[in-house]
Design an enzyme around this catalytic site. Sequence first.
Site, PDB file in Angstrom:
ATOM      1  N   LYS A  95      55.625  43.293  64.460  1.00 46.99           N
ATOM      2  CA  LYS A  95      56.569  43.514  65.562  1.00 46.99           C
ATOM      3  C   LYS A  95      56.783  42.258  66.404  1.00 46.99           C
ATOM      4  O   LYS A  95      57.862  42.040  66.929  1.00 46.99           O
ATOM      5  CB  LYS A  95      56.086  44.657  66.455  1.00 46.99           C
ATOM      6  N   GLU A 117      62.854  51.037  74.511  1.00 50.15           N
ATOM      7  CA  GLU A 117      62.221  52.344  74.442  1.00 50.15           C
ATOM      8  C   GLU A 117      61.032  52.219  73.504  1.00 50.15           C
ATOM      9  O   GLU A 117      60.976  51.304  72.669  1.00 50.15           O
ATOM     10  CB  GLU A 117      63.174  53.424  73.901  1.00 50.15           C
ATOM     11  N   SER A 382      51.730  45.508  57.104  1.00 46.68           N
ATOM     12  CA  SER A 382      52.495  45.288  58.328  1.00 46.68           C
ATOM     13  C   SER A 382      51.647  45.194  59.595  1.00 46.68           C
ATOM     14  O   SER A 382      52.061  44.589  60.573  1.00 46.68           O
ATOM     15  CB  SER A 382      53.544  46.391  58.492  1.00 46.68           C
TER      16      SER A 382
HETATM   17  C1  LIG Z   1      56.060  49.836  64.077  1.00 51.46           C
HETATM   18  C2  LIG Z   1      55.315  49.637  62.820  1.00 51.46           C
HETATM   19  C3  LIG Z   1      55.865  49.951  61.553  1.00 51.46           C
HETATM   20  C4  LIG Z   1      57.208  50.595  61.385  1.00 51.46           C
HETATM   21  O1  LIG Z   1      58.304  49.817  61.748  1.00 51.46           O
HETATM   22  P1  LIG Z   1      59.335  49.207  60.718  1.00 51.46           P
HETATM   23  O2  LIG Z   1      60.489  48.839  61.566  1.00 51.46           O
HETATM   24  O3  LIG Z   1      59.681  50.255  59.707  1.00 51.46           O
HETATM   25  O4  LIG Z   1      58.692  48.036  60.062  1.00 51.46           O
HETATM   26  C5  LIG Z   1      55.108  49.690  60.435  1.00 51.46           C
HETATM   27  N1  LIG Z   1      53.866  49.164  60.525  1.00 51.46           N
HETATM   28  C6  LIG Z   1      53.321  48.848  61.702  1.00 51.46           C
HETATM   29  C7  LIG Z   1      51.944  48.267  61.724  1.00 51.46           C
HETATM   30  C8  LIG Z   1      54.007  49.079  62.893  1.00 51.46           C
HETATM   31  O5  LIG Z   1      53.426  48.784  64.057  1.00 51.46           O
END
Ligand SMILES: *Cc1c(COP(=O)(O)O)cnc(C)c1O
Length: 401
Positions: A95, A117, A382
């Site tokens: 993020k 938000e 992610s």
């Molecule tokens: C917010 C988040 C996501 C989901 O968001 P995308 O916009 O689909 O990438 C995925 N993994 C983590 C660790 C997150 O914090």
Amino acid sequence: MFMPQRLLSDPDSQGHFGKFGGRFVPETLMPTLLELENFYEKLRFDKIFWEEAYRYLVEYANRPSPLYFASKISKELDCIVYLKREDLNHTGSHKINNVLIQALLAKKMGKKRLIAETGAGQHGVATATAAALFGLECEIFMGAKDVARQALNVFRMELLGACVHSVTSGSQTLKDAMNDAIKYWVTNHEDTFYLIGTVAGPHPYPKMVRDFQSVIGYETREQILKAQGVLPDFVIACIGGGSNAAGIFSHFINDDTICIGVEAGGLGISSGRCGASLQCGTPGILHGQLSYYMQSDEGQIQEAHSLSAGLDYPGIGPEHAYWFEKGIVKYDYVTDKEALDAFCWLSKSEGIIPALESSHAVAYLKKNIDKIRNKIVVVSLSGRGDKDVAQVQEILGKQGA
Ligand SMILES: *Cc1c(COP(=O)(O)O)cnc(C)c1O
């Protein structure tokens, strides 16, 4: 040097990816969206801007993130698995890539305040972080139910200097927070920048956020070519709104690599309690765009259900809806239970505790062991799972009881 690239699926000048996307906002916001679009178009391929932006990503967010060869799970699955370590970024997920560059843009546009938000609070924390870094004010809109459920993230945002608005209208969750953020923006657009957390919202946000997150794909491509000399057979990423997925896919979808987006199947897609917008949703309009959403027969948006808070976006970005309909990217889902197993499995086998969101992408490997045998696979990890440890402990405790 990192810089976004054009894709065949770039939206038209009105923000359409095929029939999806667009700009469904109150008329008073149109000049603000056009101002943003024009400002961004001038910088999209501006070398000096991207040098500055990437410097923030390097010095503040810890990029480039490593591409790690996961030898133990590779051996177990009889394939070659690499993990793109977005979990090692400052604040623990991908993020930060998006919020830093949007905040830099806001600063350059002369805005003095960021608004956003947030559902579980993760995007709120990321936005508050960027606001602190760039010396901007920060107002976060969060459903009252989420404020109560996520007290720790509310405190984090306050520590970082943000003001958190508890939204008491409607179902008091993410979609109501979205409506209030947009309302606030209508009144304060002159000095306020609306910072969207995923590849969604009115044009130009979906394209812009994909461009910003494409740093993940840009690095991954270089790293895998260096490590293996060839492109991977599969690139796998979890999908909430779809930003980490769009970011990594964007550097592979023009090649033979198969990109797979994994949605939150919740308790199972026939249970009526899931977060898989493409599997269970239908086209509809929310958040200023046309895309797939979880909604009732009457068109009421339904709250997405998932074990992982970050996959709670009730829809999916419009470019994914387009890739889905055209068959450019494959989409699948895994359930809460499969994600939970993968959370424990990766922790034990590689010493890496993944975010529950990312665990969905990891779970896909185990679920599709025959498909990936002898193949080269890259998984977008992610985020890190420290934030999820207490929740998993509670669930496993109940199962044990
Ligand atoms: C917010 C988040 C996501 C989901 O968001 P995308 O916009 O689909 O990438 C995925 N993994 C983590 C660790 C997150 O914090």
